[in-house]
Write a protein that holds these residues in place. Sequence first.
Motif, PDB file in Angstrom:
ATOM      1  N   VAL A 105       1.191  -1.315  -0.165  1.00 57.49           N
ATOM      2  CA  VAL A 105      -0.048   0.205   0.026  1.00 57.49           C
ATOM      3  C   VAL A 105       1.513   1.149  -0.159  1.00 57.49           C
ATOM      4  CG1 VAL A 105      -2.001  -0.972   1.181  1.00 57.49           C
ATOM      5  CG2 VAL A 105      -0.324   0.354   2.725  1.00 57.49           C
TER       6      VAL A 105
ATOM      7  N   THR B  93      19.607  10.132  -8.086  1.00 63.29           N
ATOM      8  CA  THR B  93      20.214  10.441  -9.005  1.00 63.29           C
ATOM      9  C   THR B  93      20.320   9.094  -9.485  1.00 63.29           C
ATOM     10  OG1 THR B  93      21.175  12.313  -7.670  1.00 63.29           O
ATOM     11  CG2 THR B  93      22.302  11.791 -10.088  1.00 63.29           C
TER      12      THR B  93
ATOM     13  N   ALA C  83       8.385   0.524   4.867  1.00 63.57           N
ATOM     14  CA  ALA C  83       8.583   1.075   3.708  1.00 63.57           C
ATOM     15  C   ALA C  83       9.056   2.237   3.634  1.00 63.57           C
ATOM     16  CB  ALA C  83       9.002   0.560   2.372  1.00 63.57           C
TER      17      ALA C  83
ATOM     18  N   ASN D  94       9.936   8.650   6.378  1.00 61.41           N
ATOM     19  CA  ASN D  94       8.574   9.107   6.917  1.00 61.41           C
ATOM     20  C   ASN D  94       8.873   8.317   7.439  1.00 61.41           C
ATOM     21  OD1 ASN D  94       6.137   9.733   7.882  1.00 61.41           O
ATOM     22  ND2 ASN D  94       4.820  10.146   5.939  1.00 61.41           N
TER      23      ASN D  94
ATOM     24  N   THR E 107      19.592  16.426   0.127  1.00 63.73           N
ATOM     25  CA  THR E 107      19.980  16.504  -1.095  1.00 63.73           C
ATOM     26  C   THR E 107      19.455  17.527  -2.333  1.00 63.73           C
ATOM     27  OG1 THR E 107      22.039  15.481  -2.399  1.00 63.73           O
ATOM     28  CG2 THR E 107      20.123  14.205  -1.732  1.00 63.73           C
TER      29      THR E 107
ATOM     30  N   ALA F 155      23.799   7.420   0.018  1.00 64.52           N
ATOM     31  CA  ALA F 155      24.119   7.841  -1.417  1.00 64.52           C
ATOM     32  C   ALA F 155      23.366   6.301  -1.985  1.00 64.52           C
ATOM     33  CB  ALA F 155      25.081   8.319  -1.844  1.00 64.52           C
TER      34      ALA F 155
ATOM     35  N   GLY G 127      21.374   3.892  -1.340  1.00 63.34           N
ATOM     36  CA  GLY G 127      19.904   3.183  -0.738  1.00 63.34           C
ATOM     37  C   GLY G 127      20.022   2.009  -1.949  1.00 63.34           C
TER      38      GLY G 127
END
Length: 396
Positions: free
Chosen positions: A56, A70, A232, A236, A251, A366, A368
């Motif tokens: 969801v 990026t 996930a 937040n 960033t 960076a 992730g």
Amino acid sequence: MEYVKGKPYFCYCDGKIKQYRYLDKDIKCEILIIGGGIDGAIANYYLSKDFNVVLVDKGRLGMSCTACATALLEYQLDDFAEDLLKHMTEGEIVLAYKMGIDAKGKINNFIKTQGNYCNFALRPTFLYTNSFFSIKSIKKEYEFRIKNGFNCKIFDSNNSPFTFPLKCGIYAENGGGEFNPYLFTKQMIENSKNQNSIFENTNIVQLIKNDHGYIAVANFGEKIYCEKVIIATGFNWEVLGIDDLCERFITYSIVTSPLKDFTWFNKALIHDVESPYHYLRTLPDGRIIYGGEDTIFKEKPINENVSNKKYDKLEKDLFRLFPEIEGETKIEYKFCGCFGSTPNNLGLIGESKIDDDILLFISCGANGIINAMAGVDVIKDILLRKNNPLIPLFSP
Ligand SMILES: Cc1cc2nc3c(=O)[nH]c(=O)nc-3n(C[C@H](O)[C@H](O)[C@H](O)COP(=O)(O)OP(=O)(O)OC[C@H]3O[C@@H](n4cnc5c(N)ncnc54)[C@H](O)[C@@H]3O)c2cc1C
């Protein structure tokens, strides 16, 4: 959109994720994944092969931090091995680097079986400095990699194939890859087995523990009965009522208009090691994406004045690096977003401290995306009660 701001280039390219319905009745599953960004999409694709999974998202899939990434896909981590030794053993650092290479291979395999609809390409990486103060650290990092069997070479001002000024840098021919993170998320979501169990515009507002696991309550009262919950939700964590799982930063990125016949050596993914650092890569339509200038994330929504100053700084820096393109291009996209950082640069992936039935799937650093590709096996092995040497490295 409190965790991103601006016009993220990647979700303005061709191809939108198909729209999924919202939850309008009570349902049951083994695993509920809350959050349909790239992390939730990766977890959903791999876990729905073996489990009954519901995914969801409170908004549209892939439209939060995912659309800003990026998407430099690299095995090297944010910090040098010499700094990571404060948090990991040498063996663990080597394991983490190898994990990055394997995760890139896993993306390559996915693309080979599902087709390349997200502009995936293998690329070299180049980590460099133009400051005398960082030469020693770059050389130490190079020695660490060579000692541990990672193929790379060192360039300095005498043999650099790059046009911009530098003191020295590590070039890894097989170090990285790139893709459009939004389109990769689309591919993961739309190729997953559980098409009827994906819901958008479904905000989980409460998690209630019961004898069988959890009841997740959505904003209009519908309930999802599940055995395990995977968080996930990116950076937040309101659904957990927590605000301090790890350090968070903003960033900033700018994207140029398409340039004719301009590129650099082997379209390498480039990073500098200055403070604040910068990163850049080419895009398939001839643009350059340039980012960095990170600041601590402390307010929602993201401060517009600060962002505008950062975009101006990035623009000046980019034209300083490549004076030949000044006047040939203009900045067409500016955006920024939140990302998390952990001391060992990996992620918070595994059983949470809150409860064994709540697992975190929060990829940090960076890198992730690479961490999420590797981390999904960690989650799967935890669920299947199997050993995996990466479990302690990712442990929340
Ligand atoms: C500018 C920028 C550049 C970056 N560059 C790179 C890079 O080069 N390489 C790299 O690997 N990584 C990079 N990253 C990091 C990368 O973007 C993140 O690792 C990745 O996007 C995290 O994905 P996510 O799915 O966890 O988060 P998100 O994309 O934020 O997704 C979380 C989702 O959870 C949903 N959600 C939240 N709460 C709820 C709830 N209660 N109920 C239902 N849904 C909920 C949200 O709507 C959202 O869609 C970069 C990040 C930024 C901001």
